[in-house]
Design a protein around this motif. Sequence first.
Motif, PDB file in Angstrom:
ATOM      1  N   MET A  50      26.585  38.386  23.133  1.00 13.58           N
ATOM      2  CA  MET A  50      25.886  36.608  22.803  1.00 13.58           C
ATOM      3  C   MET A  50      26.851  35.772  24.154  1.00 13.58           C
ATOM      4  N   ALA A  51      27.431  36.651  24.960  1.00 10.82           N
ATOM      5  CA  ALA A  51      28.398  35.594  26.014  1.00 10.82           C
ATOM      6  C   ALA A  51      27.566  34.091  26.716  1.00 10.82           C
ATOM      7  N   PRO A  52      28.457  33.124  26.421  1.00  9.47           N
ATOM      8  CA  PRO A  52      27.884  31.681  26.887  1.00  9.47           C
ATOM      9  C   PRO A  52      27.737  31.547  28.130  1.00  9.47           C
ATOM     10  N   ARG A  53      26.802  30.610  28.682  1.00  6.96           N
ATOM     11  CA  ARG A  53      26.823  30.651  30.195  1.00  6.96           C
ATOM     12  C   ARG A  53      27.945  29.646  30.563  1.00  6.96           C
ATOM     13  N   PHE A  54      28.388  30.614  31.992  1.00  7.99           N
ATOM     14  CA  PHE A  54      29.232  29.593  33.030  1.00  7.99           C
ATOM     15  C   PHE A  54      30.502  30.399  31.812  1.00  7.99           C
ATOM     16  N   SER A  55      30.294  31.816  31.837  1.00  5.31           N
ATOM     17  CA  SER A  55      31.325  32.906  31.205  1.00  5.31           C
ATOM     18  C   SER A  55      32.046  33.587  32.543  1.00  5.31           C
ATOM     19  N   PHE A  56      33.035  33.757  32.694  1.00  9.35           N
ATOM     20  CA  PHE A  56      33.732  34.663  33.195  1.00  9.35           C
ATOM     21  C   PHE A  56      34.529  35.732  33.110  1.00  9.35           C
ATOM     22  N   TYR A  57      33.903  37.037  33.801  1.00  9.01           N
ATOM     23  CA  TYR A  57      34.114  38.230  32.893  1.00  9.01           C
ATOM     24  C   TYR A  57      35.390  38.549  34.122  1.00  9.01           C
ATOM     25  N   THR A  65      37.383  46.275  41.155  1.00  5.16           N
ATOM     26  CA  THR A  65      38.467  45.031  39.981  1.00  5.16           C
ATOM     27  C   THR A  65      38.081  43.409  40.145  1.00  5.16           C
ATOM     28  N   GLY A  66      38.034  42.314  40.155  1.00  7.67           N
ATOM     29  CA  GLY A  66      37.299  41.626  40.507  1.00  7.67           C
ATOM     30  C   GLY A  66      36.715  40.583  38.958  1.00  7.67           C
ATOM     31  N   GLY A  90      36.562  31.048  30.284  1.00  7.92           N
ATOM     32  CA  GLY A  90      35.595  29.965  30.337  1.00  7.92           C
ATOM     33  C   GLY A  90      35.686  29.101  31.344  1.00  7.92           C
ATOM     34  N   THR A  91      36.985  29.686  32.307  1.00  9.93           N
ATOM     35  CA  THR A  91      37.167  29.458  34.194  1.00  9.93           C
ATOM     36  C   THR A  91      37.561  30.553  34.552  1.00  9.93           C
ATOM     37  N   LYS A  92      37.339  30.237  35.872  1.00 14.39           N
ATOM     38  CA  LYS A  92      37.237  30.882  36.665  1.00 14.39           C
ATOM     39  C   LYS A  92      38.803  31.274  36.928  1.00 14.39           C
ATOM     40  N   MET A  93      39.951  29.967  37.056  1.00 21.57           N
ATOM     41  CA  MET A  93      41.096  30.338  37.119  1.00 21.57           C
ATOM     42  C   MET A  93      41.649  31.152  35.963  1.00 21.57           C
ATOM     43  N   GLU A  94      41.412  31.252  35.027  1.00 21.45           N
ATOM     44  CA  GLU A  94      42.387  31.455  34.032  1.00 21.45           C
ATOM     45  C   GLU A  94      41.643  33.176  33.724  1.00 21.45           C
ATOM     46  N   ALA A  95      40.457  33.199  34.349  1.00 23.22           N
ATOM     47  CA  ALA A  95      40.030  35.162  34.674  1.00 23.22           C
ATOM     48  C   ALA A  95      41.228  35.702  36.207  1.00 23.22           C
ATOM     49  N   LEU A  96      41.092  34.567  36.988  1.00 24.20           N
ATOM     50  CA  LEU A  96      41.756  34.819  38.196  1.00 24.20           C
ATOM     51  C   LEU A  96      43.594  35.254  37.535  1.00 24.20           C
ATOM     52  N   GLY A  97      44.077  34.907  37.158  1.00 24.13           N
ATOM     53  CA  GLY A  97      45.356  34.129  36.387  1.00 24.13           C
ATOM     54  C   GLY A  97      45.529  36.060  35.528  1.00 24.13           C
ATOM     55  N   PHE A  98      44.417  35.950  34.564  1.00 16.86           N
ATOM     56  CA  PHE A  98      43.927  37.732  33.960  1.00 16.86           C
ATOM     57  C   PHE A  98      44.499  38.956  34.260  1.00 16.86           C
ATOM     58  N   ILE A  99      43.728  39.098  35.891  1.00 21.94           N
ATOM     59  CA  ILE A  99      43.904  39.711  36.476  1.00 21.94           C
ATOM     60  C   ILE A  99      44.977  39.701  37.430  1.00 21.94           C
ATOM     61  N   ARG A 100      46.022  39.155  38.569  1.00 20.56           N
ATOM     62  CA  ARG A 100      46.714  38.765  38.658  1.00 20.56           C
ATOM     63  C   ARG A 100      48.146  39.752  37.583  1.00 20.56           C
ATOM     64  N   GLU A 101      48.437  38.844  36.025  1.00 18.45           N
ATOM     65  CA  GLU A 101      48.853  39.289  35.194  1.00 18.45           C
ATOM     66  C   GLU A 101      49.012  41.317  35.387  1.00 18.45           C
ATOM     67  N   ASP A 187      39.678  30.240  47.901  1.00 21.92           N
ATOM     68  CA  ASP A 187      38.155  29.604  47.644  1.00 21.92           C
ATOM     69  C   ASP A 187      38.620  28.094  48.037  1.00 21.92           C
ATOM     70  N   HIS A 188      39.824  27.035  48.611  1.00 15.47           N
ATOM     71  CA  HIS A 188      40.219  26.315  48.804  1.00 15.47           C
ATOM     72  C   HIS A 188      39.432  25.545  49.496  1.00 15.47           C
ATOM     73  N   PRO A 189      38.508  24.870  49.832  1.00 17.28           N
ATOM     74  CA  PRO A 189      38.059  23.969  51.332  1.00 17.28           C
ATOM     75  C   PRO A 189      38.727  23.866  52.226  1.00 17.28           C
ATOM     76  N   ASP A 190      40.050  24.649  52.530  1.00 15.30           N
ATOM     77  CA  ASP A 190      40.774  22.901  53.772  1.00 15.30           C
ATOM     78  C   ASP A 190      41.593  24.475  54.060  1.00 15.30           C
ATOM     79  N   ASN A 191      41.272  25.711  53.357  1.00 14.93           N
ATOM     80  CA  ASN A 191      42.166  27.007  54.213  1.00 14.93           C
ATOM     81  C   ASN A 191      41.484  27.425  55.324  1.00 14.93           C
ATOM     82  N   GLU A 192      42.303  27.458  56.449  1.00 16.21           N
ATOM     83  CA  GLU A 192      41.691  27.305  57.551  1.00 16.21           C
ATOM     84  C   GLU A 192      41.726  28.419  58.239  1.00 16.21           C
ATOM     85  N   SER A 193      41.422  29.176  59.955  1.00 11.68           N
ATOM     86  CA  SER A 193      42.193  29.922  60.183  1.00 11.68           C
ATOM     87  C   SER A 193      41.404  29.584  62.054  1.00 11.68           C
TER      88      SER A 193
END
Length: 305
Positions: A50-57, A65-66, A90-101, A187-193
């Motif tokens: 019963m996954a809610p909308r806008f979930s990040f796995y 990994t991802g 619930g947020t992409k930031m939390e999901a990314l933190g889990f992977i990095r952890e 994914d920051h919009p000001d990343n630049e090369s």
Amino acid sequence: MLQTSLSSLFRRVLWQGAKFSDLTRSAIAFQGKFSDFRRPGFCRLDSFAMAPRFSFYAVANGRNTGIYSSWDECKKQVDGYANAKFKKFGTKMEALGFIREHDQLKVCTKVILKKKQVQKNDKKEKKKIQVMLLKVEESERRTSTKSEDGYERNTAGFVVVYTDGACSNNHKRSKALAGYGVFWNDDHPDNESGPITGEQTNNRGEVTAVIRAIEIAMKNGLDALCVRTDSQFLIDSMTKWVKGWRKNGWKTGSGEPVKNIELMKRLDELTQSIRVVYEKVPAHSGVYGNEMADRLAVQGAERAN
């Protein structure tokens, strides 16, 4: 927090001779965060029905990994995979933190194994352990200092940016192609090369990257910037030599014109309007932001004519 205490134990083992059993026990406790899937808050395979909308796995250990936006995608990576590590957020930031952890845990394990093998007089192996510890501290820093505006900040509140330069065939003028990279966050919009102008050298790429980082920071209304770079030349230029150059009419102590004078003048001019501090990071040692900035710089060099 457990992460902080673990890093403290590393320092004691490496430099103060703490009992190795203390480090081992803490690492085992740390690993327990990921191994006990019966704990409340950890997702089991049947909890995604019963996954809610806008979930990040977040898949920290699986076929690939991802971060996935649906349970069906996530299940393909973990179903039937031995020791799969995954969780819903619930947020992409939390999901990314889990992977990095989880990545941090793997580094911790390597440190423990290395420590068992290293002799007291083995400086080369001790250096490898110090690099591993740096990766752990970098992971802690990135997961604990992110703000809602998408920036990473250091303990003094300065916005952190990673800069780098790259040059293929450096010092070979006819074949050299150089670029720069500026990395703020994923994914920051000001990343630049981009490619650099003028003579194609790695140092020009390093300086150009910081110039662009400061220009972007000022455009966005930031007043304090922490530049993390692997260029000791750049740091020495802006913290040791620039005052003397300015005083001597942009000439070195030997009377020679400062190399890359137009870039150095521009960088010096910009730093009069914003607070800038520099932090040295080791090159190609797994520091995430530095690796991302390097990748951007290489992409910029590939676009050079």
